[in-house]
Design an enzyme around this catalytic site. Structure first.
Site, PDB file in Angstrom:
ATOM      1  CB  ALA A 162     -16.520   9.224  -5.946  1.00 30.96           C
ATOM      2  CG  ASP A 163     -14.910  11.957  -1.211  1.00 27.79           C
ATOM      3  OD1 ASP A 163     -15.527  11.395  -0.312  1.00 27.79           O
ATOM      4  OD2 ASP A 163     -13.695  11.769  -1.432  1.00 27.79           O
ATOM      5  CG  HIS A 164     -15.770  17.158  -5.334  1.00 28.20           C
ATOM      6  ND1 HIS A 164     -15.798  18.414  -4.470  1.00 28.20           N
ATOM      7  CD2 HIS A 164     -14.664  16.669  -5.371  1.00 28.20           C
ATOM      8  CE1 HIS A 164     -14.555  18.453  -3.777  1.00 28.20           C
ATOM      9  NE2 HIS A 164     -14.002  17.662  -4.700  1.00 28.20           N
ATOM     10  N   GLY A 167     -21.572  14.455  -2.033  1.00 29.71           N
ATOM     11  CA  GLY A 167     -21.969  15.530  -1.503  1.00 29.71           C
ATOM     12  C   GLY A 167     -22.851  16.445  -2.282  1.00 29.71           C
TER      13      GLY A 167
END
Lengths: 392, 383
Positions: A162-164, A167
């Protein structure tokens, strides 16, 4: 002109940390944006992994120190916003507001500023102050629940996907807002909820959103469109190969790769519908074949016949992967504290104006001189005063 | 407004959907009589992925079809495609040829392995890209096979990277007037989205493996509650957590001073997990998440599909959008904006077009083909 990086005249003031935010600004810094990473006076992480992690996601950025808990620090931040095109932050919504660095305040110093916030839940709503990291976002958005085997407790991906995603969504939105500003002269506020960014990739799971009814429950590695479709154990310790056979021509190729064994001629497997209906039996038979071969052999035999197959690669395999290496996917940068370091390149390959890897992540306050003296035009006295009072 | 030609299969449908969300006009080009991408086309999510696009049909394998395509390309800013490398070149409409037709054209190619390298001509699929790119090995439990993330996430992330690349190339075009080619490899997109995996290898030689829902650094784990599952932190704000459990008579021996030592915690993590599990099993997900978040624990409900569609937060923010199916009149929910723009709102778009739905409007109305020409193209199977 073509020698210049695409975003050479774009300056981004970056208050983000950990992964989602830094990943967004790294995507843009790789293409020449001047990203000024604002850091508290204490380093983000101190152990070997922490420094490697920080270095990986913050290459190509400038680094300055600034204490935002001091009013003088906030005043400096406002001056920096005044010379920036965009401000990016990933706090819960109350943090920037408490500092007086919310969108409305920043518009006073830079009327066409673009501000992007990427909190866990978004800037509004009952749960807006919820805190979270990648695993939190994946859990709230259904990703953890759906990533498991049928009838087993939720597992989720073994990394903060989810961070990618957040981003990438943030980088895309910033570029969209730059286009809009170019057309209209206006900046705007971009509100990324990391949970919503992740949930926007769950189209296939939402009922009614799907032609086939959708996946309300986890399905492991199986597919409603292909069989065999899964991960099969191969010779060796914890070695596996992924295989996906969609249509009849691929199925014929699959059979050829196995040397047309008798079981593959079974009428139940002659059509995709039949293969899907008997997928469990098919998986068992495929697994008996793969177990006799290394994962690399399985991949090569199947690919030779046009069947999608790939070794389940671990980190060491990736670092030695002939395709990734052949395309120069791993790049090296010298980092003062760690020497020569290796990281992944951007997968965005532009033919005319490619990404450039100019420098490793900044050491704490490495670019204070450039940013405060040259960009803000501070005098030596002013700079010394701020340093002396622990503001920078 | 930018015009985008979408010649993708499932690998790239989200890319032009994202561009449509930011206001581009997207024309989906499909093979006459069927979907461009054949049987494996859409998958169940293609309804959402193709929403808000216009639809035409065109046979690129016919000479007439390529003539018409050349005219169409001149009207477009962006072309997104996901054929095997070399296929469009073999038809004489690869990037070098199209760049001559229209130098400002931005073209993105989304393929399994990219336009070069030893695996260039290999076949891929979402699960195969996930395997070769490193996602699968670290997902699942140690005793299960490696596990694919739910949904076609390799395709989605490749589409996101491609969309970012397209916006960058369009920005570059403002200065240079020239377009360029964007080469996106599914495998690289997966390998570029690995969080801790490559970092740990390059900075310490560690090869990450599978450990269920337990976070690689033991920060998080999924626990069962009386009515579902919750994501908890294990060691975050340790003393606060132990006090909370103790106040409910559930802390067992964790109140002991030795448990404050980080090494002790990590060495006996199994015990901590067992104590926490005995506690969570007696409690409801909602109450623990609400109270935990108030106390700054980054906890979460492990939401099922119904759970997140109906969550009060997503509802209040209007995330899901109702879309009407034109034939049946039934409505369904599509995911809405992945980001809220204050001035140029995201466009969700309506139900996806039928194949060829916009043929007349585009070929006759915009490219200026005559009714007779169009009849001939239909008769010859070109459109």
């Amino acid at each position: 002109m073509t020698d210049e990086s695409i975003l050479h005249n774009i300056r981004i003031l970056d208050f983000t940390w950990v992964l989602a935010g830094p990943y967004a600004t790294r995507l843009l810094a790789d293409f020449g944006a001047e990203v000024i990473k604002v850091q508290p006076l204490l380093p983000e992480a101190d152990d070997g992994f922490g420094r490697g992690y920080y270095n990986t996601w913050n290459r190509n950025k400038l680094g300055i120190t600034l204490d935002l808990d001091k009013p003088e620090g906030v005043a400096v931040a406002r001056r920096l916003a005044g010379i920036s095109d965009a401000v990016v932050e990933s706090f819960t919504p109350r943090v920037m507001a408490n500092w007086g660095l919310d969108y409305e305040s920043l518009r006073e110093v830079k009327p066409d500023i673009i501000m992007l916030s990427m909190s866990t839940m978004g800037a509004t709503g009952l749960w807006r102050d919820y805190a979270g990291f990648g695993p939190t976002v994946q859990a709230f958005s259904g990703m953890t629940y759906l990533t498991s085997f049928p009838g087993r407790p939720p597992l989720g991906p073994g990394f903060s996907y989810a961070d990618h995603v957040a981003g990438l969504v943030a980088a895309l939105a910033l570029l969209g807002a730059l286009e809009y500003r170019r057309e209209t002269g206006e900046g705007q506020y971009l509100d990324v909820s990391q949970v919503e960014a992740m949930a926007s990739l769950s189209g296939s799971a939402v009922p009614g959103c799907t032609a086939g009814g959708g996946g309300l429950e986890p399905v492991g590695n199986s597919s409603s469109e292909a069989a065999p479709h899964g991960v099969y154990r191969c010779k060796g310790d914890d070695r596996w190969c992924a295989i996906a056979v969609f249509d009849d021509s691929q199925w014929r190729g699959f059979k050829r790769a196995l040397g047309n064994p008798a079981w593959a001629g079974d009428g139940r497997f002659a059509t995709l519908a039949g293969r899907l209906e008997n997928a469990d039996e098919l998986d068992r038979l495929v697994g008996e074949w793969t177990r006799e071969h290394t994962a690399g052999e399985v991949m090569a035999l199947l690919q030779r016949e046009g069947v999608a197959a790939g070794v389940v690669q671990d980190a060491r395999d990736l670092a030695n992967d002939p395709q990734l290496k052949g395309r120069g996917f791993f790049i090296e940068l010298d980092y003062p504290e760690l020497g020569r370091t290796t990281s992944d390149a951007t997968p965005i390959r532009l033919s005319r104006t490619p990404a450039r890897y100019r420098r490793a992540a900044p050491l704490l306050g490495q670019d204070n001189g450039y940013v405060y003296r040259k960009l803000l035009g501070m005098s030596e006295d002013e700079l010394a005063g701020l340093e002396g009072r622990g503001v920078i | 407004m930018y015009r985008v030609l979408d010649l993708t299969d499932a690998k790239g449908m989200l890319c032009s959907r994202l561009l449509a969300g930011m206001g581009a006009e997207v024309i989906r080009v499909e093979r006459p009589g069927g979907d461009l991408s054949g049987e494996t086309a859409g998958g169940p999510s293609c309804l959402y992925l193709n929403s808000g696009k216009r639809g035409i049909t065109l046979n690129l394998e016919s000479v007439r079809g390529r003539e018409v395509f050349g005219r169409l390309v001149k009207t477009a800013d962006v072309l997104v495609e996901s054929f095997q490398p070399g296929y469009l070149d073999s038809l004489g409409i690869g990037y070098p040829a199209l760049c001559e037709v229209s130098p400002p054209l931005v073209m993105a190619s989304i393929t399994g392995f990219g336009q070069d390298g030893p695996y260039r001509d290999y076949s891929s699929a979402d699960i195969v890209a996930g395997a070769l790119g490193g996602w699968l090995y670290v997902s699942g439990e140690s005793e299960t096979p490696p596990l694919k993330p739910s949904g076609d996430q390799a395709y989605y992330s490749a589409s996101l990277f491609a969309a970012v690349g397209i916006m960058l190339a369009l920005w570059s075009r403002h200065a240079t007037g020239r377009g360029q080619h964007i080469d996106i490899s599914l495998q690289e997109c997966v390998a570029a989205s690995l969080d801790h995996v490559l970092v740990r290898y390059f900075y310490g030689g560690a090869v990450a493996s599978r450990q269920g829902s337990l976070h690689w650094n033991n920060a998080f784990r999924v626990f069962p509650c009386a009515d579902g599952y919750i994501l908890l932190t294990l060691l975050w704000q340790w003393e606060t957590l132990v006090e909370w459990l103790d106040s409910e008579g559930m802390a067992e021996d964790l109140t002991g001073a030795k448990w404050r030592d980080r090494e002790e915690q990590l060495e006996h993590l199994d015990h901590i997990i067992k104590v926490l599990e005995r506690w969570t099993k007696t409690r409801r997900v909602g109450e623990l998440v609400e109270k935990g978040q108030l106390m700054r624990f980054p906890w979460a409900e492990v939401a099922s599909v119904a759970g997140f569609v109906d969550s009060p937060q997503l509802k209040e923010r209007g995330f899901f959008v109702e879309v009407r199916e034109p034939r049946s009149g039934k409505t369904c929910k599509f995911p809405g904006a992945p980001v809220k723009f204050s001035r140029s709102p995201w466009r969700v778009g309506g139900y996806p077009p039928e194949a060829g739905e916009d043929n007349i409007r585009i070929y006759q109305g915009e490219l200026g083909l005559s009714g007779k020409e169009i009849e001939r193209l239909v008769r010859e199977g070109v459109i």
